[in-house]
Design a protein around this motif. Structure first.
Motif, PDB file in Angstrom:
ATOM      1  N   GLY A  50      -2.504   3.360   4.875  1.00  0.00           N
ATOM      2  CA  GLY A  50      -2.706   2.465   6.009  1.00  0.00           C
ATOM      3  C   GLY A  50      -4.169   2.149   6.240  1.00  0.00           C
ATOM      4  N   LEU A  51      -5.015   3.170   6.182  1.00  0.00           N
ATOM      5  CA  LEU A  51      -6.447   2.950   6.376  1.00  0.00           C
ATOM      6  C   LEU A  51      -7.017   2.113   5.236  1.00  0.00           C
ATOM      7  CD1 LEU A  51      -8.841   3.565   8.208  1.00  0.00           C
ATOM      8  CD2 LEU A  51      -9.248   5.652   6.884  1.00  0.00           C
TER       9      LEU A  51
ATOM     10  N   GLY B 142       4.569   8.791   7.113  1.00  0.00           N
ATOM     11  CA  GLY B 142       4.232   9.716   8.189  1.00  0.00           C
ATOM     12  C   GLY B 142       2.746   9.826   8.456  1.00  0.00           C
ATOM     13  N   GLU B 143       1.951   8.800   8.100  1.00  0.00           N
ATOM     14  CA  GLU B 143       0.517   8.856   8.341  1.00  0.00           C
ATOM     15  C   GLU B 143       0.230   8.661   9.835  1.00  0.00           C
ATOM     16  OE1 GLU B 143      -1.510   6.017   5.937  1.00  0.00           O
ATOM     17  OE2 GLU B 143      -1.070   7.041   4.035  1.00  0.00           O
TER      18      GLU B 143
ATOM     19  N   MET C  46      -0.645  -0.498   8.047  1.00  0.00           N
ATOM     20  CA  MET C  46      -0.764   0.708   8.872  1.00  0.00           C
ATOM     21  C   MET C  46       0.572   1.115   9.472  1.00  0.00           C
ATOM     22  SD  MET C  46      -4.478   0.065  10.709  1.00  0.00           S
ATOM     23  CE  MET C  46      -4.637   1.756  11.288  1.00  0.00           C
ATOM     24  N   SER C  47       1.366   0.125   9.917  1.00  0.00           N
ATOM     25  CA  SER C  47       2.660   0.454  10.532  1.00  0.00           C
ATOM     26  C   SER C  47       3.647   0.978   9.496  1.00  0.00           C
ATOM     27  CB  SER C  47       3.235  -0.774  11.242  1.00  0.00           C
ATOM     28  OG  SER C  47       3.391  -1.858  10.351  1.00  0.00           O
TER      29      SER C  47
ATOM     30  N   PHE D 165       0.835  -1.209   0.000  1.00  0.00           N
ATOM     31  CA  PHE D 165       0.000   0.000   0.000  1.00  0.00           C
ATOM     32  C   PHE D 165       0.870   1.259   0.000  1.00  0.00           C
ATOM     33  CE2 PHE D 165      -3.029  -3.177   1.308  1.00  0.00           C
ATOM     34  CZ  PHE D 165      -4.205  -2.755   0.715  1.00  0.00           C
ATOM     35  N   VAL D 166       2.027   1.192   0.641  1.00  0.00           N
ATOM     36  CA  VAL D 166       2.968   2.313   0.583  1.00  0.00           C
ATOM     37  C   VAL D 166       3.496   2.469  -0.837  1.00  0.00           C
ATOM     38  CG1 VAL D 166       5.189   3.194   1.421  1.00  0.00           C
ATOM     39  CG2 VAL D 166       3.611   2.065   3.012  1.00  0.00           C
ATOM     40  N   VAL D 167       3.822   1.345  -1.476  1.00  0.00           N
ATOM     41  CA  VAL D 167       4.315   1.381  -2.850  1.00  0.00           C
ATOM     42  C   VAL D 167       3.252   1.944  -3.793  1.00  0.00           C
ATOM     43  CG1 VAL D 167       5.268   0.005  -4.741  1.00  0.00           C
ATOM     44  CG2 VAL D 167       5.828  -0.583  -2.368  1.00  0.00           C
TER      45      VAL D 167
END
Length: 306
Positions: free
Chosen positions: A87-88, A258-259, A250-251, A20-22
């Protein structure tokens, strides 16, 4: 499970969570529908030339390709591009287990047990808490698109159960061939040729890395490894590892993007993960004595996350 296979299951959950970050990084370089099309194009090529012929009927490949590739990922990427936090998103998508149970009841006549009904209620309460938190800090439209993506994922889960593919990697690679042209057409229609050409013309190593990561690492390696584990162990043994996906999602989003993680989000996470656990892993009702037993393929729960 053997310790090596436990490590593999945790690794896949971590990959799917960090993915999800990617995706968030990729959306900084591409319009969402174009990015989704490129994901499936790179996942399908050149792998489609090495996995052999399709092992299920084309009607299932097309059905899953449209519901998973076009609807689920198209809506997810648009929602994240519109402001849904990574994350959400990784958390809210887990409500797909509830949609899967509801669609299986409506289409396949699978009556949920009481504990599954309780699990669905708990998970939906978690979605409500997450919606309240998101409504106070972000666009509810993006949140709604992510919930719609989870519903589309539920449709693809039920279609996958009907298809009962014997080889998860072969199935996923061939499914990846289906959404490419529809997503490209939708991108040209709604995002515009100039925006697409600008994104491709300014392509840099980060954009390439994002596409390769979501295509080869999260899709080909992730689903291939997951299918390997499901062939060796019962789905009820492997599937609980999917609950680690939002934990990693989420982590990693908090660490790399920085979420912030609010108290309401933690409450929503506890409710949603707990409800999904009850919905996904409760024992199915015993069939009547006169009923024909289910085949192994038909009795398996869908257990494939992002």
């Amino acid at each position: 499970m053997r310790p090596t296979h436990i490590c593999l299951a945790v690794l896949v959950a971590a990959i799917w969570g960090v993915n999800f970050v990617v995706i968030e990084i990729g959306l900084d370089h591409f319009p969402p529908l174009l990015f989704s099309a490129l994901r499936f194009l790179v996942a399908a090529l050149p792998a489609v030339f090495f996995v052999g012929r399709p092992k299920v009927a084309w009607k299932w490949l097309i059905g899953v390709g449209l519901s998973l590739g076009v609807a689920k990922f198209g809506l997810l990427f648009i929602g994240m591009d519109a402001g849904m936090p990574a994350g959400l998103s990784s958390l809210v998508l887990q409500v797909q287990a509830v949609f899967t149970a509801l669609i299986a009841f409506a289409v396949l006549g699978e009556v949920p047990t009481r504990i599954r009904v309780v699990g669905m209620a708990v998970a939906l309460t978690g979605i409500g808490v997450a919606a309240v938190d998101e409504g106070a800090s972000g666009p509810l439209t993006a949140f709604g698109l992510t919930v719609a993506a989870a519903a589309a994922w539920g449709v693809s889960n039920v279609l996958t159960r009907k298809a009962a593919p014997p080889d998860a990697l072969n199935f996923m690679v061939w499914v990846s061939t289906v959404p490419v042209l529809p997503l490209l057409a939708l991108s040209l229609l709604f995002e515009g040729p100039s925006r697409d050409l600008d994104a491709l013309g300014s392509l840099d190593w980060q954009g390439v890395a994002a596409v390769v990561c979501v295509a080869w690492v999260a899709t080909v390696f992730g689903f291939g490894t997951w299918g390997y584990l499901l062939r060796r162990y019962p789905a009820s043994t492997v599937a609980p590892f999917t609950l680690l996906v939002p934990v990693f999602g989420m982590s990693s989003s908090a660490l790399f993007l920085g979420e912030p993680v609010s108290g309401l989000q933690l409450c929503a996470a506890a409710l949603l993960v707990g409800g999904v656990a009850l919905t996904s892993f409760a024992r199915p009702p015993k069939p009547p004595a006169y009923a024909a037993p289910l085949t192994p393929a038909a009795s398996k729960e869908p257990a494939t996350p992002v």
